[in-house]
Design an enzyme around this catalytic site. Structure first.
Site, PDB file in Angstrom:
ATOM      1  N   ASP A   1      -3.003  25.539   0.353  1.00  0.00           N
ATOM      2  CA  ASP A   1      -1.966  25.310   1.370  1.00  0.00           C
ATOM      3  C   ASP A   1      -2.262  23.968   2.046  1.00  0.00           C
ATOM      4  OD1 ASP A   1       0.098  25.751   3.104  1.00  0.00           O
ATOM      5  OD2 ASP A   1      -0.847  27.401   4.185  1.00  0.00           O
TER       6      ASP A   1
ATOM      7  N   GLU B   1      -0.001  18.659   1.937  1.00  0.00           N
ATOM      8  CA  GLU B   1       0.984  17.541   1.992  1.00  0.00           C
ATOM      9  C   GLU B   1       0.302  16.183   2.119  1.00  0.00           C
ATOM     10  OE1 GLU B   1       1.057  20.292   3.881  1.00  0.00           O
ATOM     11  OE2 GLU B   1       2.597  21.356   2.742  1.00  0.00           O
TER      12      GLU B   1
ATOM     13  N   ASP C   1       7.309  27.915   5.377  1.00  0.00           N
ATOM     14  CA  ASP C   1       7.411  28.798   6.541  1.00  0.00           C
ATOM     15  C   ASP C   1       8.854  29.044   6.974  1.00  0.00           C
ATOM     16  OD1 ASP C   1       4.723  28.696   6.305  1.00  0.00           O
ATOM     17  OD2 ASP C   1       4.398  27.335   7.980  1.00  0.00           O
TER      18      ASP C   1
END
Lengths: 842, 473
Positions: A478, A481, A553
């Site tokens: 996760d 980015e 999300d």
């Protein structure tokens, strides 16, 4: 009045903070490219020199950019890569005595592509000819016209938007229509520290698509499947960001990006692959007879690949030959995943685990979010809550269940793992080439630079030590980015440095890919015969080879359920099928009805996982209570019954790129009314048509029938008569089966996919108007890289069912369900005559 | 007539069927062939080789007792478990590669693959050990339970004794008060100068009230300004930066806003009323004769003047404190004491009537405090009092009902209800808090182990609770 106040309070709390993200106008290079495109009079770019090599597979040359004071020489290359037109344009820069690598970044293909070969082609009379394609090259100004099926399909630089911001030697080194907005500094509030050491260096180019009106791709955006005209709005932006509480119907960037834009019309489908990993905007202008696409990127070389084929599926095939196809997933990962931030301790995990069996709901993986590690220090366990993880995993393993834990690229400072990272100098560096320190979940952190080849052995060792030889342990990557809580746009400063002293600016969109690929290599290093499962949030072209993605999300609201379908369809048509949205919605608490409908939709997500925020209520399937728990159980069981369908679809995707969930226009290009349908889809080529209910209190489905085949009612996976309008109750999942289809199912409930291994297949046959049907099944052990497999082709013709097998992996048939009638008295691998008058069924 | 077709020879056992039910699978001879019909549908006649052939033919699933071919079956698969207790396992667990030793210690659930060794001997050993331990534990626990029940009983007795004691002391107290009152009445006429002592104190009081008010207003203004700043922060902060200090502060601020008392807008009325009463009383006691009724507007000034005028002009030395002036505080104190006694008696009565579970057992826990750190929070549970999570009140004990303890009126959640909780007791070594969950937002569920909830255990229950130690297999 009061109510209004409360509502407005809520919207202000739950909306994305869009002031955190740069709009085009405030993003220097976008602003300048838009200025250029509005003011350009005539294109200053001319081909001055062109050389065709003796092997006949490569053109090199020089494009001149004419300035008032001088001429800039820009080298270019043309080749045919795996049958597709590839163009590259670069610049020879003068050294400026800086830490930063002075060259434009040209290594995006190194990460995005697999090994490819260049084909031979013909170049004569200013025409490039390859396969059945022709490209006319205009020199002054430079312009390419692509011909296919005897007609021009695409023109490049027709609108003179080609913009290649050359290195400035002095202040008067500009064309009158070139802007200098934010060339040496950035006045966006959070980006003020950006030193922009190389000044302006952006690129832009226009693509005119002739007679194309339906454009798709360029994820990731929470928007409609069919791309919208952006003449009066923000352009679509590709810039991987941790976007908190994103909004639907927005062109804001999200966690991942794939710069592939595709378009279709009858007879022709086309893909523009913009090979660039920097911050990028895409403007779309839909005219009457053509569509204009304007790509703009902050830096890097100018590189693109044009794919033109007869059908959209062939565009997928060509793109897959360049960037690789998905690896066939480990079978368990196509089952149901139960996740939550967080399952608190071993007891909690094992309690959830045993409740699935108590309620007779199959599941394959339980997940641990960031709280399992001691103070969010990855590669450690919180000893208080997880004193004996090995034992916990062995209990899960007993019934074929897997554990998936999170490992993010931010490494907390002040423990052995980060100390080693610092000692080995394999961190992302700041603009002065010292380790960059930022903030993320654990507090102060450093980031591994997975572009650095020296980081792999470090990563391998840590995975080996942490994961040991637990075969049912897999990973979640996760925040790659990368998410940096105190960074501009919640990410890394653009002037940070990576391996090779390239600026983060150049590689931003592919960092997430380098991270999860590095993890993949570490897992293969640990055990080379188990297919690793990795879920990534950030991705780029090529990510499909080694990972699954999810849409980040989302919220427990109907609109997020609805938008998940176009988002996942988009991912599927740009070759990244292993995608899903958090079932139930991440933020908030879904109503019982919403949760039920979300499961009924989620079973068709290629990646099927329920997830929930730490502040939300518990919502595992049994919490909601009957009748909802029963509906959810039925839905999850249906997913398991359809696992052979999904597995076979993934297998086919792994060899030719066919989407696992497929838009209905794909095979029906002559039907002009269905190009924009994004709430209904097929599962691969199986003929299963699905239209999930995504509205509250809805019991009707407005089916769009894409062709003139017979469609059968296949509600809840049960084949009955020809489809008619009907009511769908809360327990009903709207499905149809196209006449002419044969699908393999496994109808018997088991606790997990692994335990279904020895169960026999039921073959469901829906006959077409001529009483024929066809289908496929792929079988192997579901987890290894062994080549033992069987690929079975089923056929029903002339009242006879037969099949042929390629490969010798064992499989067993149980029964046939032909147009709703069950037949059990047949033997394997023989032709059997069924006395069924199927016409009575119609 | 049917009897004629019944077969007399017994075939080998049908797999998955217990010895008692084997007779249901006796074939019939129809037209010289061995046949069998579905148990609940005699119209469906099958060849005997269709039993357990992995294809479901009977709607009730009775033809497949030994496979997972049918979605439902009339009975579960029978494991013989020689040397242990026979087991009955769901058909969906058959031949799936998993040795479900909990039910089939002989591994017969995996008869097709024969991948499960017979572990009945070891499992039986573990079982006997567990049984012994459990029975031993229950025996000990029941002893402890008895002592807990005795504690509860003695606490009840203590309460009743206290009640009686209190009850007995009431007449004495009442009499004492009456006597004092009579004495005070006889001294009444000498009370005129009581306020001579208080005059300047009242002036002082009024000034202090004024000053206090000013500073309160000042404070309120600065609190409002701070709240405004925090409100803006909580609405406009950047959640992506995830600065833990900011997030925590905002969280606490939201908690503060949710639990903020309703502001009392204007207390001048009450203050004035108190002063008014005070002066009225003074008037009664002084017979000053000034009967000008105060209006709301001039009230302050009026009383101020009245008080100053009436008392301050009198010479201080004329004040002669009498013994009777000491009586009224004494009476007051006694009256207060009496009221307290009466209240305590009421409380005791209520308490004795409350449901404290079987054998009144919770009464033994009236001063029990359980603390534990779980899931990052520190819990303090006062069984018959309050439950606290870190510094947040989760609830106060309300009642015991249907086997559970209920707590309510905890601190309000931001944007949510007041916190509340349920506590479930389970038999075990304790008292110990073993789990906390939050099934609904701001509603907590606690599980506490204690011997107080243990009962005699049957062999069936022991078998049901027995867990295999796989590490030893």
């Amino acid at each position: 009045m009061n109510l209004w106040l409360i509502l407005s309070l809520f919207t202000s709390i739950l909306a994305v903070k869009d002031y955190l993200f740069k709009p085009c106008e405030q993003n220097g290079f976008c602003n300048r490219n838009k200025h250029y495109s509005k003011n350009v009079e005539s294109s200053p770019y001319n081909i001055n020199e062109i050389n065709f090599n003796s092997e006949g597979n490569f053109i090199s040359g020089i494009i001149h950019k004419s300035l008032p004071s001088r001429t800039v020489k820009l080298p270019f290359e043309i080749s045919i890569i795996e049958g597709n037109f590839r163009f590259k344009m670069n610049e020879n820069r003068q050294d400026i005595n800086s830490i930063v690598n002075i060259n434009r970044y040209d290594e995006t293909p190194k990460w995005a592509f697999i090994n490819t070969t260049n084909d031979q082609f013909i170049y004569k009379n200013k025409e490039i000819i390859y396969r059945d394609h022709k490209v006319a090259v205009q020199f002054n100004p430079v312009k390419f016209t692509f011909y296919y099926k005897g007609k021009p399909q695409l023109i490049i630089n027709d609108k003179h938007f080609l913009n290649f911001e050359h290195q400035l030697l002095n202040d008067s080194d500009l064309l009158p229509f070139e802007s200098t907005y934010n060339t040496n500094s950035d006045d966006f509030p959070d980006s003020k520290n950006d030193k922009l050491p190389l000044g302006r260096e952006s690129i832009g180019l226009d693509f005119t698509l002739l007679e194309f009106n339906h454009l798709y791709g360029i994820p990731e955006h929470a928007d409609s499947f069919s791309l919208k005209d952006t003449s009066n709005s923000e352009p679509y932006r590709l810039y991987n960001v941790d976007i908190f509480e994103y909004e639907t119907n927005s062109k804001l960037p999200m966690y991942g990006s794939i710069p592939l834009l595709v378009t279709s019309k009858p007879e022709v489908s086309l893909g523009i692959f913009w090979v660039n990993s920097a911050d990028t905007y895409i403007d779309i202008n839909k005219g009457k007879d053509s569509s204009l696409v304007h790509f703009m990127s902050e830096n890097g070389i100018l590189e693109f690949i044009i794919i033109i084929e007869e059908k959209p599926q062939l565009v997928n095939y060509q793109y897959g030959k360049i960037t690789g196809f998905s690896t066939l997933p480990n079978l368990f990962s196509l089952g149901y995943h139960q996740c939550r931030w967080n399952y608190n301790d071993e007891g909690d995990v094992l309690d959830i685990h045993s409740k699935f069996d108590q309620f007779e709901i199959p599941y394959d993986a339980i997940w641990l979010d960031i709280e399992y590690a001691e103070n969010k220090k990855y590669f450690t366990w919180n000893k208080e809550t997880f004193p004996n993880p090995e034992k916990m995993m062995s209990v899960l393993d007993r019934t074929g269940r897997n554990l998936i834990v999170i490992i993010d690229p931010h490494i907390k400072t002040g423990y052995q793992i980060s100390d080693e990272l610092l000692a080995k100098e394999i961190t992302i560096k700041d603009s002065q080439n010292s380790t960059y320190f930022g903030h993320c979940w654990p507090g102060e952190s450093v980031w591994i630079d997975t572009l650095n080849p020296n980081s792999q052995s470090y990563w391998n060792n840590n995975h080996l030590q942490f994961m040991k030889n637990n075969k049912n342990l897999h990973l979640w990557n996760d925040m790659n980015e990368p998410s940096v809580f105190n960074g501009p746009e919640t990410s890394s400063p653009k002037d940070n440095l990576h391996f090779g002293n390239y600026e983060h600016r150049s590689i931003h969109n592919l960092y997430g890919l380098t991270y999860h690929e590095s993890t993949y290599k570490s897992l293969i290093n640990r055990n080379s015969n188990i297919r690793p499962f990795i879920l990534t949030r950030s991705y780029f072209s090529g990510s499909q080879r080694t990972s699954a993605m999810w849409t980040g999300d989302n919220m427990s609201k109907w609109e997020y359920l609805k938008i998940s379908i176009p988002m996942i369809l988009t991912s599927n048509i740009v070759n990244f099928p292993f995608s899903g949205a958090d079932v139930g919605g991440f933020f908030g608490n879904p109503s019982k009805e919403l949760l039920t409908r979300w499961y009924q939709t989620g079973i068709f997500y290629p990646f099927f996982r329920a997830h929930a925020h730490i502040d939300s209520r518990r919502r595992e399937p049994w919490v909601v209570g009957d009748p909802y728990t029963g509906y959810i159980r039925d839905a999850i069981r249906l997913r398991y019954k359809l696992l052979p369908v999904f597995y076979t679809s993934f297998y086919i995707n792994s060899i030719n790129g066919t989407p696992v969930i497929k838009p209905i226009y794909y095979e029906n290009l002559d039907n002009g009314d269905i190009y924009d349908i994004d709430d209904e889809f097929f599962i691969s080529d199986t003929g299963i048509l699905v239209k999930p209910i995504t509205d509250e209190a809805e019991s009707k489905v407005n089916w769009i029938i894409p062709d003139d085949s017979i469609y059968y009612d296949f509600t809840n996976g049960v084949l009955s008569g020809v489809y008619k309008d009907r009511e769908y109750g809360l327990g009903d999942i709207p499905m149809l089966l196209k006449g002419g289809s044969i699908i393999p199912m496994k109808l018997r409930y088991r606790r997990s996919s692994k335990l279904m291994k020895y169960d026999p297949y039921t073959i469901v046959i829906a006959l077409d108007k001529d009483g024929k049907a066809y289908g496929e099944l792929y079988v192997d052990d579901g987890e290894s890289f062994n080549n033992d497999h069987a690929f079975i082709k089923f056929k029903f013709e002339n009242k006879k069912f037969s099949y042929c097998i390629d490969g010798d992996y064992l499989f067993k048939l149980e029964k046939l369900i032909i147009n709703g009638i069950t037949v059990t008295n047949f033997k394997n691998n023989t032709i059997v005559d069924f006395d069924i008058d199927y016409h009575d069924e119609l | 007539m049917l009897l004629l077709f019944l077969l007399t020879t017994v075939l080998s056992d049908i797999i998955g069927v217990s010895p008692e039910d084997q007779h249901l699978y006796q074939p019939e001879i129809i037209n010289g062939e061995k046949k069998w019909h579905c148990l609940n549908d005699s119209s469906i006649i099958l060849n005997v080789n269709q039993i357990n052939d992995d294809i479901c033919d009977c709607p009730d699933g009775s033809d497949e007792p030994g496979t997972n071919a049918c979605p439902v079956t009339p009975f579960k698969f029978y494991c013989k478990n020689e040397g242990f207790i026979p087991g009955y396992i769901d058909q969906f667990k058959l031949n799936d590669g998993v040795c479900d030793y909990e039910i089939c210690c002989d591994g017969s659930d995996e008869y097709k693959f024969e991948n499960c060794e017979n572990k009945c001997q070891e499992i039986n050993r573990q079982y006997q050990e567990y049984k012994e331990e459990t029975q031993k534990f229950v025996k000990e626990a029941l002893k402890k339970k008895d002592s807990i029940i005795n504690q509860a009983k003695s606490k009840r007795t203590q309460l009743i004794n206290l009640w009686n004691k209190l009850e007995k002391s009431l007449p004495m107290k009442k009499m004492e008060i009456n006597n004092l009152k009579l004495e005070a009445e006889s001294n009444q006429q000498h009370d005129l100068t009581v306020f001579d002592l208080l005059g300047d104190k009242i002036v002082n009081l009024i000034e202090r009230i004024e000053n206090h008010k000013k500073s309160t207003i000042k404070q309120q203004n600065s609190i409002q300004a701070l709240e405004k700043i925090l409100d803006r922060l909580s609405k406009e902060y950047n959640p992506n930066f995830n600065d833990l200090a900011v997030k925590d502060s905002i969280h606490k601020f939201q908690h503060y806003v949710s639990n903020k008392e309703e502001e009392v807008s204007e207390d001048i009325h009450e203050t004035n009323q108190v002063l008014h009463d005070l002066v009225e009383k003074a008037k009664e006691l002084t017979h000053s004769g000034d009967s000008t009724e105060p209006t709301f507007g001039n009230m302050f000034h009026h009383y101020f003047k009245t008080i100053i005028g009436t008392f301050l002009t009198k010479p201080k030395d004329s004040v002669e404190p009498k013994s009777s002036t000491d009586l009224s505080p004494k009476i007051g104190a006694l009256e207060k004491e009496l009221a307290e006694y009466e209240k305590r008696i009421d409380d005791i009565k209520n308490n004795l009537n409350m449901n404290f579970g079987p054998d009144d057992i919770l009464r033994a826990f009236d001063s029990l405090r359980i603390t534990k750190k779980l899931g990052g929070y520190h819990y303090i549970i006062n069984i018959l009092g309050s439950i606290v999570q870190d510094d947040i009140l989760i609830g106060n004990f309300k009642e015991y009902k249907d086997g559970k303890l209920y707590y309510n009126k905890g601190a309000r959640c931001w944007n949510g209800p007041q916190r509340s909780a349920e506590v479930e007791f389970q038999c075990g070594k304790g008292p110990e808090l073993i789990s906390v969950s939050e099934p609904e937002k701001c509603h907590y569920y606690f599980i506490i182990k204690s011997e107080a909830w243990c009962n005699e255990i049957t062999d069936e229950e022991i078998t049901e609770n027995f867990k295999i130690n796989y590490d030893l297999l």
